[in-house]
Design a protein around this motif. Structure first.
Motif, PDB file in Angstrom:
ATOM      1  N   TYR A 176       0.757  -1.375  -0.128  1.00  0.00           N
ATOM      2  CA  TYR A 176      -0.015   0.065   0.186  1.00  0.00           C
ATOM      3  C   TYR A 176       0.906   1.406   0.114  1.00  0.00           C
ATOM      4  O   TYR A 176       0.385   2.518   0.145  1.00  0.00           O
ATOM      5  CB  TYR A 176      -0.765  -0.086   1.102  1.00  0.00           C
ATOM      6  N   LEU A 177       2.219   1.162  -0.128  1.00  0.00           N
ATOM      7  CA  LEU A 177       2.986   2.424  -0.113  1.00  0.00           C
ATOM      8  C   LEU A 177       2.867   2.905  -1.485  1.00  0.00           C
ATOM      9  O   LEU A 177       3.351   2.460  -2.444  1.00  0.00           O
ATOM     10  CB  LEU A 177       4.309   1.940   0.408  1.00  0.00           C
ATOM     11  N   SER A 178       2.236   4.198  -1.248  1.00  0.00           N
ATOM     12  CA  SER A 178       1.963   4.768  -2.871  1.00  0.00           C
ATOM     13  C   SER A 178       2.766   6.310  -3.089  1.00  0.00           C
ATOM     14  O   SER A 178       2.794   6.697  -3.848  1.00  0.00           O
ATOM     15  CB  SER A 178       0.497   5.305  -2.796  1.00  0.00           C
ATOM     16  N   GLN A 179       3.331   6.553  -1.771  1.00  0.00           N
ATOM     17  CA  GLN A 179       4.055   8.022  -1.963  1.00  0.00           C
ATOM     18  C   GLN A 179       5.333   7.990  -1.279  1.00  0.00           C
ATOM     19  O   GLN A 179       5.344   7.450  -0.052  1.00  0.00           O
ATOM     20  CB  GLN A 179       3.202   9.159  -1.467  1.00  0.00           C
ATOM     21  N   ILE A 180       6.481   8.718  -2.117  1.00  0.00           N
ATOM     22  CA  ILE A 180       7.796   8.593  -1.251  1.00  0.00           C
ATOM     23  C   ILE A 180       8.376   9.593  -1.978  1.00  0.00           C
ATOM     24  O   ILE A 180       8.355   9.800  -3.125  1.00  0.00           O
ATOM     25  CB  ILE A 180       8.518   7.204  -1.251  1.00  0.00           C
ATOM     26  N   SER A 211      15.643  -5.267  -5.165  1.00  0.00           N
ATOM     27  CA  SER A 211      14.284  -5.489  -4.543  1.00  0.00           C
ATOM     28  C   SER A 211      13.861  -4.645  -3.577  1.00  0.00           C
ATOM     29  O   SER A 211      12.908  -5.007  -2.738  1.00  0.00           O
ATOM     30  CB  SER A 211      14.192  -7.002  -4.045  1.00  0.00           C
ATOM     31  N   ALA A 212      14.138  -3.397  -3.435  1.00  0.00           N
ATOM     32  CA  ALA A 212      14.030  -2.279  -2.462  1.00  0.00           C
ATOM     33  C   ALA A 212      12.444  -2.142  -2.381  1.00  0.00           C
ATOM     34  O   ALA A 212      11.821  -1.935  -1.436  1.00  0.00           O
ATOM     35  CB  ALA A 212      14.760  -1.228  -2.362  1.00  0.00           C
ATOM     36  N   PHE A 213      11.800  -1.938  -3.695  1.00  0.00           N
ATOM     37  CA  PHE A 213      10.414  -1.460  -3.738  1.00  0.00           C
ATOM     38  C   PHE A 213       9.455  -2.439  -4.338  1.00  0.00           C
ATOM     39  O   PHE A 213       8.597  -1.845  -5.050  1.00  0.00           O
ATOM     40  CB  PHE A 213      10.438  -0.151  -4.373  1.00  0.00           C
ATOM     41  N   VAL A 214       9.715  -3.837  -4.097  1.00  0.00           N
ATOM     42  CA  VAL A 214       8.942  -4.511  -4.947  1.00  0.00           C
ATOM     43  C   VAL A 214       7.547  -4.662  -4.454  1.00  0.00           C
ATOM     44  O   VAL A 214       7.013  -4.490  -3.260  1.00  0.00           O
ATOM     45  CB  VAL A 214       9.310  -6.169  -4.462  1.00  0.00           C
ATOM     46  N   ARG A 215       6.629  -4.615  -5.406  1.00  0.00           N
ATOM     47  CA  ARG A 215       5.077  -4.476  -5.414  1.00  0.00           C
ATOM     48  C   ARG A 215       4.596  -3.379  -4.538  1.00  0.00           C
ATOM     49  O   ARG A 215       3.542  -3.350  -3.815  1.00  0.00           O
ATOM     50  CB  ARG A 215       4.504  -5.853  -4.847  1.00  0.00           C
ATOM     51  N   ASN A 216       5.226  -2.504  -4.524  1.00  0.00           N
ATOM     52  CA  ASN A 216       4.706  -1.137  -4.136  1.00  0.00           C
ATOM     53  C   ASN A 216       3.760  -0.320  -5.066  1.00  0.00           C
ATOM     54  O   ASN A 216       3.652  -0.681  -6.219  1.00  0.00           O
ATOM     55  CB  ASN A 216       5.753  -0.018  -3.752  1.00  0.00           C
ATOM     56  N   ARG A 217       2.831   0.850  -4.565  1.00  0.00           N
ATOM     57  CA  ARG A 217       1.992   1.257  -5.287  1.00  0.00           C
ATOM     58  C   ARG A 217       2.293   2.702  -5.874  1.00  0.00           C
ATOM     59  O   ARG A 217       1.476   3.594  -6.283  1.00  0.00           O
ATOM     60  CB  ARG A 217       0.676   1.312  -4.693  1.00  0.00           C
ATOM     61  N   PHE A 218       3.728   2.927  -6.227  1.00  0.00           N
ATOM     62  CA  PHE A 218       3.832   4.258  -6.631  1.00  0.00           C
ATOM     63  C   PHE A 218       3.269   4.456  -8.020  1.00  0.00           C
ATOM     64  O   PHE A 218       3.186   3.367  -9.055  1.00  0.00           O
ATOM     65  CB  PHE A 218       5.391   4.359  -6.874  1.00  0.00           C
TER      66      PHE A 218
END
Length: 290
Positions: A165-169, A180-187
């Motif tokens: 569910y991580l959509s903003q960074i 593999s730092a951000f695998v399957r994130n929502r950006f």
């Protein structure tokens, strides 16, 4: 000062007052029945101090600057944590703290490997001074939707793996992103103004990601954007041809179709089209629009 293992496995210990203690040794309160902690002058928490304190709900350490490895490991009831002066979080410090929903660490500079691994209720994290996020620091924090790390320069491998569910960074200072730092994130988009290195599978299967801006990137690892199904535009502004490791970096993205584009400096377009691995995408390479 409290020595190592001072109260380790005193299973019935449920209350303690330490108004003047500044240092707590390793395993000091491990597997006790403490439900809350308020140590007003404690500056240093060693390894595994409160590990497996299943009844622990609240922690207040107003002047503590150092939290050791596994300090709160498997404190499954822990939901409220106050660490306003903490600068260092050790390896697996809060691993499997399933009830922890948010934490603010305004002075923290270093988050070590697995610090919040499997904190499945964690929603929001504020780390305004943090410069280092270790391997697997937020691994499978499935509820995490917001994190603020404006000064972070290093993100380790699998740091946010499975944070679905991580959509903003915002990463204005980040120069290194591990495998593999951000695998399957929502950006939906990502801007990495000073990032030089992106590891293998860094954004693997980020299916909402449509645009990527990499003004300074010199290396992109194998499968870095593999199966980012919405990715249609990537801009790379580095002054030389960015090294691309492997030919599957953009597989199963729109980059490989007629609607995807790779933008590079105009003076490097021909070099990119003939470069190792970039040549697979030669028809999709265009000059950066002025």
């Amino acid at each position: 000062y409290i020595n190592d293992a001072a109260f380790d496995r005193c299973y019935s210990l449920s209350q303690i007052s330490l108004p003047v203690c500044s240092y707590i040794g390793s395993d000091a309160f491990a597997a006790t029945a403490l439900s809350s902690i308020n140590f007003p002058v404690c500056e240093y928490i060693s390894n595994r101090v409160f590990a497996q304190c299943y009844s622990l709900i609240q922690v207040n350490l107003p002047v503590c600057s150092y939290i050791g490895g596994n300090a709160f490991y498997m404190c499954s009831s822990l939901s409220k944590v106050s660490l306003p002066m903490c600068k260092h979080l050790g390896v697996s410090a809060f691993t499997e703290c399933y009830s922890l929903s948010q934490i603010s660490l305004p002075k923290c500079e270093y988050v070590d490997m697995g610090a919040f691994n499997s904190c499945s209720s964690l929603l929001k994290v504020n780390l305004p001074m943090c410069s280092y996020i270790g391997n697997g620091a937020f691994y499978t924090c499935r509820s995490l939707s917001q994190i603020s790390i404006p000064k972070c320069s290093y993100i380790g491998k699998e740091a946010f793996y499975g944070c679905i569910y991580l959509s903003q960074i915002s990463l204005p200072k980040c120069s290194y992103i591990g495998s593999s730092a951000f695998v399957r994130n929502r950006f939906s988009s990502i801007n990495l103004p000073v990032c030089e290195y992106i590891g293998d599978s860094a954004f693997y299967s980020c299916n909402f990601l449509s645009q990527v801006n990499l003004p300074a990137c010199s290396y992109i690892g194998d499968g870095a954007f593999y199966t980012c199904r919405s990715l249609s535009r990537i801009t790379i502004g580095y002054s030389s041809v960015c090294s691309l490791y492997g030919s599957t970096v953009f597989n199963s993205t729109k980059i490989t179709s007629s609607i995807g584009s790779i933008y590079v400096p105009a003076s490097l377009v021909n070099s990119y089209k003939s470069a190792v691995n970039w040549s697979y995408y030669s028809r999709r390479i265009f000059p950066i629009e002025s």
